[in-house]
Design an enzyme around this catalytic site. Sequence first.
Site: not given
Length: 160
Positions: A21, A67
């Site tokens: 990701s 993230k």
Amino acid sequence: MTNIIFGTLCVGSPANVDGLSMKPALFHTDWVWVNFWALRGSTSQSLKRGDVVVFISHRDPDKFIVKRIIALEGDIIKNDKSNHNDLLVPKGHCWVEGDNYRVSEDSIKYGPISTGLILAKITHILGFNSSFPFIAKRLVPYHFPTVTAGGTVVISSSTN
């Protein structure tokens, strides 16, 4: 994972990235420096747009997620791919996204996260070779595009 500890203060720890990701900034199996020291004091005042952070999953407290912070409290989010269009990021929260939006589950799907879940910043990528145990390379500063890869537009508040 071995932590570097001075007295009762944990400064940081090497960790292995698992997942896609955060490509292209971080690749699956990259080794990184998880910097707990970077969040000393007030977490919300230590965070900046573009920081790559490690936080506790709001769904599974035994899981850690990596993230990038896209928006901070007081910012307005516009994203046609989410149900959070024209959302004001609440106090004590931030908006996070993976750099690889095609595989990332992030704030586009679940909304802003509490800054209280954030444990550390990732500040370096670690490389290993035979002549030296490791070489640390600082993460490249993030230059915000007008629209993120995930389609998010941030209208910055004047306080952040």
